[in-house]
Design an enzyme around this catalytic site. Sequence first.
Site, PDB file in Angstrom:
ATOM      1  N   HIS A  64       0.725  -1.076  -0.207  1.00 13.25           N
ATOM      2  CA  HIS A  64       0.095  -0.573  -0.024  1.00 13.25           C
ATOM      3  C   HIS A  64       1.294   1.287  -0.425  1.00 13.25           C
ATOM      4  O   HIS A  64       0.206   2.649  -0.412  1.00 13.25           O
ATOM      5  CB  HIS A  64      -0.972   0.002   0.899  1.00 13.25           C
ATOM      6  CG  HIS A  64      -1.801   1.112   0.866  1.00 13.25           C
ATOM      7  ND1 HIS A  64      -2.506   1.672   0.533  1.00 13.25           N
ATOM      8  CD2 HIS A  64      -1.768   1.920   2.408  1.00 13.25           C
ATOM      9  CE1 HIS A  64      -2.826   3.015   0.808  1.00 13.25           C
ATOM     10  NE2 HIS A  64      -2.340   2.781   1.492  1.00 13.25           N
ATOM     11  N   TYR A  95      -3.086  17.348   3.781  1.00 20.20           N
ATOM     12  CA  TYR A  95      -2.136  16.762   4.753  1.00 20.20           C
ATOM     13  C   TYR A  95      -0.934  16.747   4.950  1.00 20.20           C
ATOM     14  O   TYR A  95       0.134  16.025   5.907  1.00 20.20           O
ATOM     15  CB  TYR A  95      -2.488  15.264   4.078  1.00 20.20           C
ATOM     16  CG  TYR A  95      -1.500  14.584   2.977  1.00 20.20           C
ATOM     17  CD1 TYR A  95      -1.488  14.763   1.373  1.00 20.20           C
ATOM     18  CD2 TYR A  95      -0.434  13.984   3.493  1.00 20.20           C
ATOM     19  CE1 TYR A  95      -0.160  14.753   0.835  1.00 20.20           C
ATOM     20  CE2 TYR A  95       0.663  13.784   2.490  1.00 20.20           C
ATOM     21  CZ  TYR A  95       0.586  13.718   0.710  1.00 20.20           C
ATOM     22  OH  TYR A  95       1.185  13.752  -0.056  1.00 20.20           O
ATOM     23  N   ASP A 132     -11.782   2.133   7.295  1.00 14.71           N
ATOM     24  CA  ASP A 132     -11.187   3.874   7.881  1.00 14.71           C
ATOM     25  C   ASP A 132     -11.819   4.533   6.727  1.00 14.71           C
ATOM     26  O   ASP A 132     -10.740   4.981   5.281  1.00 14.71           O
ATOM     27  CB  ASP A 132      -9.414   3.659   7.594  1.00 14.71           C
ATOM     28  CG  ASP A 132      -9.314   4.922   8.486  1.00 14.71           C
ATOM     29  OD1 ASP A 132      -9.952   6.034   9.233  1.00 14.71           O
ATOM     30  OD2 ASP A 132      -7.671   5.310   7.956  1.00 14.71           O
ATOM     31  N   THR A 182      -4.418   0.344   5.539  1.00 15.73           N
ATOM     32  CA  THR A 182      -4.763  -0.476   4.272  1.00 15.73           C
ATOM     33  C   THR A 182      -4.001  -1.156   3.679  1.00 15.73           C
ATOM     34  O   THR A 182      -2.647  -1.544   4.185  1.00 15.73           O
ATOM     35  CB  THR A 182      -5.394   0.417   3.607  1.00 15.73           C
ATOM     36  OG1 THR A 182      -5.684   1.543   3.493  1.00 15.73           O
ATOM     37  CG2 THR A 182      -5.207  -0.003   2.215  1.00 15.73           C
TER      38      THR A 182
HETATM   39 CA    CA Z   1      -6.354   4.082   7.334  1.00 20.08          CA
END
Ligand code: CA
Length: 417
Positions: free
Chosen positions: A135, A246, A235, A351
Amino acid sequence: MKKTTSWVEIDPNSDFSIYNIPFGVFKKGEQIGAGSAIGEFVIDLNYLQSKGYFASIELPTGIFRQPTLNEFIGLGKPITNAVREGLITLFSNDNQELQSNEEDKANCLIPMADVEMLMPVKVPNYTDFYSSIEHATNVGTMFRDPDNALLPNWKHIPVGYHGRPSSIIVSGTPIKRPKGQTKALDATEPSFGPTQRLDFELEMAFVTSQNTNLGESISTQEAEDYIFGFVLFNDWSARDVQVWEYVPLGPFLSKNFGSSVSPWIITLEALEYIKVESPAQDPKVLPYLEAGGKKNFDINLQVSIQPQESEENIVSNSNFKYMYWNINQQLAHHTVNGCNIEVGDMYASGTISGPTPDSYGSMLELAWKGTKPIKMNDGTERKFINDGDTVIMRGYAEKDGKRVGFGEVKTLILPAD
Ligand code: CA
């Protein structure tokens, strides 16, 4: 594990075999209480306690009539394991104690269809790790540089951030499409509105079973003593909000509008038999993160999208065993600075993407940033999640004819206001 069979009729494909015996909180009419699960039934633990079936275990009166499992879990593993082992014994074919009592059998077994499952714990703290190398590599490739997809710290630190416990919700609770601030790449100014890139993240979360004091640390060797069990964890993420917000402190409103969990906590003990070797870590980790042996879990994971008034489409088949950083390392790292933990905390894995494109754990990766839309059986396509879609995650382990499963976490997406 000794092969045991139950006097309860259990489908061979049931997640809730006698090897599982998970814990959750159910509501039936006005009655709320702690339960376990076997086959198609919820086991009413308060009823069994009131009839003396747990007499040999030191349990406070009313412990199974709480609205959450926190107090029960906080009794400690010697007690909670004794309850689980007691249930395995009571429901075994070769035990007559409950099997031969028709009245108690009828009263303690409630068809799953007759109950609503609630949040199993009140979550004091929630942390989200980022521990799948596949991921992290996929996301780094898409958003930064394919030649340097992993940041320099990634193989040295189980990267994580502190999430929002107040918006963790149980399976079956719908989520309204969140609104937020975004900025398209070609735009000069940000804009505000419903997210256009609503995504799931296929994760598992472990739930802790003890409080620690500020200043204390948990080693990789001790970590399992502090972990009660696992739930499936979705999530939810708003990718367009995430990309804009972010830097520099990480995700904020792109993640805190909801995370969905499966209602049954599967104990670490039930999963002991499917543990596998963790992937090799190169470069070598610092000594406080060393955790050799079988620390990963072979748990099959699946994600489906069910469009409104249509059938389910399986979009991903992954496995928890792919995780680069294991739970022992995560908890040791989390507390190495003296950060205290609490009973009922949730620690999500990040993830869980596998090595192949059909095993990725988010739409961001499955549809590769929207460049490879996924076809649904009803003829529509998905780059991300639409209003009216239901996302369903399932997980189970199977070995030597013994199946231990998680049930599902299922969430309907409602349109924004
Ligand atoms: Ca997450």
